[in-house]
Design an enzyme around this catalytic site. Sequence first.
Site, PDB file in Angstrom:
ATOM      1  CB  CYS A   2      -0.813   0.101   1.138  1.00 49.09           C
ATOM      2  SG  CYS A   2      -2.158  -1.167   1.357  1.00 49.09           S
ATOM      3  NE  ARG A  27       4.832   1.965   0.080  1.00 50.15           N
ATOM      4  CZ  ARG A  27       5.479   1.628   0.823  1.00 50.15           C
ATOM      5  NH1 ARG A  27       6.796   1.608   0.302  1.00 50.15           N
ATOM      6  NH2 ARG A  27       5.316   1.252   1.951  1.00 50.15           N
ATOM      7  CD1 TRP A  74      -0.016  -6.709  -2.736  1.00 52.43           C
ATOM      8  CD2 TRP A  74      -0.262  -7.061  -0.511  1.00 52.43           C
ATOM      9  NE1 TRP A  74       0.222  -7.781  -2.682  1.00 52.43           N
ATOM     10  CE2 TRP A  74       0.199  -8.126  -1.264  1.00 52.43           C
ATOM     11  CE3 TRP A  74      -0.353  -7.166   0.832  1.00 52.43           C
ATOM     12  CZ2 TRP A  74       0.315  -9.320  -0.432  1.00 52.43           C
ATOM     13  CZ3 TRP A  74      -0.239  -8.149   1.673  1.00 52.43           C
ATOM     14  CH2 TRP A  74       0.152  -9.285   0.877  1.00 52.43           C
ATOM     15  CG  ASN A 100       1.392   1.128   4.257  1.00 51.13           C
ATOM     16  OD1 ASN A 100       1.281  -0.276   4.192  1.00 51.13           O
ATOM     17  ND2 ASN A 100       2.704   1.493   4.168  1.00 51.13           N
ATOM     18  N   GLY A 101      -0.856  -0.380   6.508  1.00 48.40           N
ATOM     19  CA  GLY A 101      -0.570  -1.206   7.769  1.00 48.40           C
ATOM     20  C   GLY A 101      -1.577  -2.184   7.950  1.00 48.40           C
ATOM     21  CD  GLU A 480      17.102 -13.133  -6.467  1.00 49.77           C
ATOM     22  OE1 GLU A 480      16.752 -13.771  -5.287  1.00 49.77           O
ATOM     23  OE2 GLU A 480      16.949 -12.064  -6.622  1.00 49.77           O
ATOM     24  CE  LYS A 484      13.943 -11.349  -9.130  1.00 51.64           C
ATOM     25  NZ  LYS A 484      14.672 -11.047  -7.708  1.00 51.64           N
ATOM     26  CD  GLU A 487      10.271 -11.886  -7.974  1.00 45.00           C
ATOM     27  OE1 GLU A 487       9.544 -11.437  -6.696  1.00 45.00           O
ATOM     28  OE2 GLU A 487      11.461 -11.694  -7.959  1.00 45.00           O
ATOM     29  CG  HIS A 503      19.459 -37.544  -2.266  1.00 44.62           C
ATOM     30  ND1 HIS A 503      20.142 -38.894  -1.561  1.00 44.62           N
ATOM     31  CD2 HIS A 503      20.683 -36.965  -2.316  1.00 44.62           C
ATOM     32  CE1 HIS A 503      21.265 -38.931  -1.697  1.00 44.62           C
ATOM     33  NE2 HIS A 503      21.661 -37.588  -2.273  1.00 44.62           N
ATOM     34  CE  LYS A 602      11.611  -2.688  -4.790  1.00 44.30           C
ATOM     35  NZ  LYS A 602      12.053  -4.001  -5.400  1.00 44.30           N
TER      36      LYS A 602
HETATM   37  C1  F6R Z   1      12.011 -10.605  -4.844  1.00 42.49           C
HETATM   38  C2  F6R Z   1      12.142  -9.482  -3.742  1.00 42.49           C
HETATM   39  C3  F6R Z   1      11.644  -9.863  -2.550  1.00 42.49           C
HETATM   40  C4  F6R Z   1      12.407  -8.755  -1.374  1.00 42.49           C
HETATM   41  C5  F6R Z   1      11.987  -9.208  -0.166  1.00 42.49           C
HETATM   42  C6  F6R Z   1      12.526  -8.510   1.041  1.00 42.49           C
HETATM   43  O1  F6R Z   1      12.321  -9.925  -6.194  1.00 42.49           O
HETATM   44  O2  F6R Z   1      12.145  -8.421  -4.269  1.00 42.49           O
HETATM   45  O3  F6R Z   1      11.740 -11.345  -2.235  1.00 42.49           O
HETATM   46  O4  F6R Z   1      13.850  -9.286  -1.636  1.00 42.49           O
HETATM   47  O5  F6R Z   1      10.504  -9.159  -0.044  1.00 42.49           O
HETATM   48  O6  F6R Z   1      12.682  -7.108   0.669  1.00 42.49           O
HETATM   49  P1  F6R Z   1      13.557  -5.982   1.412  1.00 42.49           P
HETATM   50  O7  F6R Z   1      14.900  -6.222   0.749  1.00 42.49           O
HETATM   51  O8  F6R Z   1      13.025  -4.822   1.095  1.00 42.49           O
HETATM   52  O9  F6R Z   1      13.544  -6.420   2.843  1.00 42.49           O
END
Ligand code: F6R
Length: 607
Positions: A2, A27, A74, A100-101, A480, A484, A487, A503, A602
């Site tokens: 949010c 967000r 969100w 937001n929260g 990682e 990518k 997601e 295994h 994010k």
């Molecule tokens: C994936 C991604 C997330 C963040 C995670 C932590 O591409 O961006 O997995 O890495 O939400 O976020 P931060 O680094 O902001 O604590």
Amino acid sequence: MCGIVGYIGQNEAAPVLIQGLKKLEYRGYDSAGIAVYHDGIQVVKTKGRLADLDAKVKEMGGVKGGMGIGHTRWATHGAPSDVNSHPHSSMNGRISVVHNGIIENYLQLKAELETKGYVFQSETDTEVIAQLFDYYYNGDMVDTLIQVIGRVRGSYALGILCQDKPDEMVAVRKDSPLLVGIGKQENFIASDIPALLEYTKEYYLLNDNEIVVLKKDGITILDMDKNEIKKDIYHVDWDISAAEKGGYDYFMMKEIMEQPEAIKKTISPRMVDGNIRLDDIQYTEQDIKDINRIHIIACGSAWHAGIVGKYVIEEYARIPVEVDLASEFRYRNPILHKNDVCIIISQSGETADTLAALREAKRQGIRILSIVNVVGSSIARESDDVLYTWAGPEIAVATTKGYSTQISLMYLLALKFGHVRGYVSDDKLQTLVTELQQIPAYMEKLFKNEAQWKALAKTYAFANDVFVLGRGIDYAVAMEGSLKLKEISYIHSEAYAAGELKHGTISLIEDGTLVIAIATQDALYEKLVSNVKEVKARGAKVIAIAKEGNTEIAEVADTVIYIPKIHDAFTASLNIIPMQIFSYYVAVERGCDVDMPRNLAKSVTVE
Ligand code: F6R
């Protein structure tokens, strides 16, 4: 999670709010809405993206008024819908709130308000704030807000308008980010800097439960006893173009391409005459020698960066490292020793689980060193020491340059600690530092192969499952890379330590299953070649990633992507590049919104 904005000034509020929300859409993008004051509060909101709100406002011929609040959501409590969209209003329409929260005790408060005759429309926790504010309202916004804060439990950044107050809004935060933008005859609130950049570069940071009274010509910040607080003014040193796409289709590609520069900015000032200088942290040589164990704590990609950190710190500094998911660490009663150090990794510096884990470690008296991108964020402010990654604003939901700069700092810590503790000689340090400095140039070289990876993405865009294999640091990168891919493209993918495959998971490999095998660790290369043979024998299609010169793998894999020859310690910085770009083009090919993948946001500021 949010985004909220607020504006009061001499211009029309609605366009400023919508412009600000555009910069915060990363967000959350389940719904959007604004409330603007003009002879009363007018609320316009809708399920869907900001573009839908923008269209709705235009259809109405605009919304008049010089003060307003806005929100991009969100969803947490209640599905994405018009009625669950913010702003939320009190039953009589007197109060309007963006939030937001999460209000944890909202059900109890809702029940209480219902007995007093309040009727609720939405399923959200936020509506409780609007109704509670109305219930306590006594003509003074600050008094009322203090009463409301006293009743709610949870996290919040709030912007609040009242029908009786044509020239003031109030705002407050606890455990959710909120900045106050300082303008000329206009002032702002926002969840993050990009929303402010077009209008001002000066802002205040707020601590928990500091109350802001925002007027056109003044900002007052008060504590819970209504004492005025004098705050430092912060200045943003990047400009609006840093938060724009700059000709790219998506922020993600722009940010991928910015990685060499971001790494340079992060490591160069910390490398002086072949030595590593971490002047921004207060660790004496004795402190470094005394470290008993390191606990790296993070979420998602930042956690993957932590796993790279474990490999390099254990290798070079010979300090045992545990890597914890923040959401597990905070509840698992960890065993901590007084000479342990917690390294907290977070791009946003606001991730709720990571912040809670930091607080738990701090409560137990452990020294906290954080690796954070957003200056002045909660995690940065609550840590004993901070190493900033100078990646600039990261807007795409899927991190790229955030992650790459985090692992760069892992290398610096490993080499610095190793040198101080006597495990890395002067000569070795010199060699490794020289190699480390090559990473940005090697990345640029790799970018030249973008067309090859784009073509591969076209070939495999409709794969059902993808397995990504690696050993050692390559396994950390496999995790990682796999994240990518899943997601942003929604293809099911799993990362596997290549030696573990037999295994259990190898039973999933069948004719045509795509396997990406990362084979860039010299000591483990032959073992990886054998693992590739094993999956090939079961019908897999294999894309391998190997160092230039290691050509044997081409005899078993279907395709090989070569990365420049670099020391094993630093391969993670290079082999993630094809994984990022491949994932990007797979997502584009599948018609996905690369920057705003479904269900995600994010900066995860809720638990
Ligand atoms: C994936 C991604 C997330 C963040 C995670 C932590 O591409 O961006 O997995 O890495 O939400 O976020 P931060 O680094 O902001 O604590």
